[in-house]
Design a protein around this motif. Structure first.
Motif, mmCIF file in Angstrom:
data_model
loop_
_atom_site.group_PDB
_atom_site.id
_atom_site.type_symbol
_atom_site.label_atom_id
_atom_site.label_comp_id
_atom_site.label_asym_id
_atom_site.label_seq_id
_atom_site.Cartn_x
_atom_site.Cartn_y
_atom_site.Cartn_z
ATOM 1 N N GLU A 223 80.320 -13.628 -22.010
ATOM 2 C CA GLU A 223 81.323 -13.167 -22.968
ATOM 3 C C GLU A 223 80.711 -12.315 -24.065
ATOM 4 O OE1 GLU A 223 83.849 -13.144 -26.534
ATOM 5 O OE2 GLU A 223 81.838 -13.987 -26.308
ATOM 6 N N GLY A 226 80.815 -8.785 -23.251
ATOM 7 C CA GLY A 226 82.102 -8.196 -22.898
ATOM 8 C C GLY A 226 82.635 -8.505 -21.524
ATOM 9 N N VAL A 227 81.901 -9.274 -20.710
ATOM 10 C CA VAL A 227 82.359 -9.547 -19.346
ATOM 11 C C VAL A 227 83.352 -10.704 -19.332
ATOM 12 C CG1 VAL A 227 81.663 -10.179 -17.010
ATOM 13 C CG2 VAL A 227 80.245 -8.627 -18.371
ATOM 14 N N SER A 230 86.584 -12.018 -16.763
ATOM 15 C CA SER A 230 87.099 -10.898 -15.982
ATOM 16 C C SER A 230 87.262 -11.216 -14.503
ATOM 17 C CB SER A 230 86.166 -9.688 -16.143
ATOM 18 O OG SER A 230 84.849 -10.016 -15.734
ATOM 19 N N SER A 303 88.794 -9.681 -21.821
ATOM 20 C CA SER A 303 88.157 -9.276 -20.566
ATOM 21 C C SER A 303 89.040 -9.588 -19.368
ATOM 22 C CB SER A 303 86.796 -9.971 -20.416
ATOM 23 O OG SER A 303 86.935 -11.373 -20.479
#
Length: 384
Positions: A223, A226-227, A230, A303
């Motif tokens: 996280e 930015g993932v 997802s 995400s």
């Protein structure tokens, strides 16, 4: 079923155990093993993605319109950018955090030949040598270096240690659990959120609580870069609540007590109906809460939406002072979050239409609006 009584001792003991496990993004295998083991001990079925994100299923009365609760086990950290001629290491951050908070931090370097200890220092660290320059030098990652606590006086000796460019570095959390309920540490984002989830699960198992739908307890591993969530959601999940830190700082409405319900972050507003449901639960269950909007912030919810998942999302947080630095929270917020989670997952499903990926207008939700607009709306049944 109303909110359940959460074991705060279990919650804080889990937080202590989690903080003791280094887990910068990209180096999360050990903490994944720990969390998965605890989930199995609590009786949940656990599955891991290829890279180690965790999905633990607690079965409900039905699978359709399943709910998910998510937090992340990864934390901020650093990597070796360059081996320097003076035997020290140039660094790059993992995640978005200031070198100002890195100065003076104790750390671990995970090399091919073992784990070394070290300290992140400004380039001009000695007042006896640099006098007032220690206070006037710039702040930034190019202005700090890691001093390795091993024989590394020059580049050759550093190379003999087996340290390489790209080696992962974990920053010591240095936690303090105070008798007045305050907790001060690095990496409370989001080890505290993980502890909240484990405490909610422990409470439900102890009380034998039933849920109307399946509950997916998700723990992501990236996280901070930015993932996030997802790739861990399944099509049967209709709604997802992220648990993370809120920023109790000037200009914000977050607090270190109670639940802070996020209304929006930098990616936009959270789902109107799911957020409203959480607020209603706080009010009906007498859980202290406040609302906030975050301007420079995103979570696992963002995400998931950006990856194309058609899922309602919301964010509930524990207020953190000095986020991504030396963070401070209060156990009152953690307990309040766990109580809200137990109230939510045991509450009835209100939007029955969400069991379908696609459906007609019948049963679609309504939001308050002016009478003229309401008259133009098609005559359909309101959401239950």
């Amino acid at each position: 079923m109303p909110r359940l009584a959460v074991d705060t001792h279990y919650l804080t003991e889990q937080l202590k155990a989690l903080l003791a496990i280094p887990s910068p993004t990209g180096y999360t295998d050990t903490v994944v093993r720990y969390v998965a083991g605890e989930l199995e001990r609590l009786g949940l079925k656990v599955e891991l993605t290829r890279r180690g994100a965790i999905s633990a299923l607690r079965q409900g009365s039905r699978r359709a319109s399943a709910r998910a609760i998510v937090s992340h086990v990864d934390t901020l950290g650093a990597q070796v950018k360059r081996l320097k001629e003076n035997g020290r290491l140039e660094l790059v951050p993992v995640g978005n955090w200031s070198a100002r908070f890195a100065e003076g931090a104790r750390a671990q370097i995970f090399s091919d030949k073992g784990i070394y200890r070290g300290t992140i220092l400004p380039l001009k660290a000695s007042g006896h040598t640099f006098n007032d320059e220690i206070d006037t030098q710039p702040v930034g990652w190019s202005h700090v270096e890691l001093r390795v606590d091993a024989l590394s006086r020059d580049l050759t000796e550093l190379e003999k240690l087996g340290v390489h460019v790209g080696d992962m570095i974990a920053i010591d959390p240095q936690p303090e659990f105070l008798e007045n309920g305050y907790i001060v540490s690095r990496h409370l984002d989001n080890k505290a959120g993980v502890a909240v989830m484990l405490a909610a699960i422990e409470t439900m198992e102890r009380e034998g609580a039933a849920t109307p739908v399946d509950i997916h307890w998700l723990f992501t591993i990236a996280e901070e870069v930015g993932v996030g969530a997802s790739s861990i959601l399944t099509p049967d999940i209709a709604s997802m609540i992220a648990i993370d830190n809120g920023t109790s700082a000037p200009g914000q409405n977050s607090a270190e007590f109670g639940v802070t319900v996020a209304m929006a972050d930098q990616t936009g507003p959270f789902d109107y109906h799911l957020t409203k449901k959480l607020i209603n639960l706080c009010e009906s269950e007498e859980i202290k809460y406040q609302r906030d909007v975050f301007r420079y912030y995103r979570s696992d919810s963002a995400s998931a939406i950006e990856a194309g998942h058609d899922v309602r999302t919301a964010l509930i947080t524990f207020g953190v002072d000095a986020s991504h630095g030396y963070e401070r929270i209060h156990v009152h917020a953690l307990r309040s979050l766990a109580e809200l989670v137990t109230a939510y997952v045991t509450s009835p499903v209100e939007i029955e239409r969400d069991r379908n990926l696609h459906a007609g207008l019948k049963g679609f939700t309504r939001q308050p609006n002016d009478e003229a607009t309401q008259e133009l709306a098609e005559n359909s049944d309101p959401a239950e």
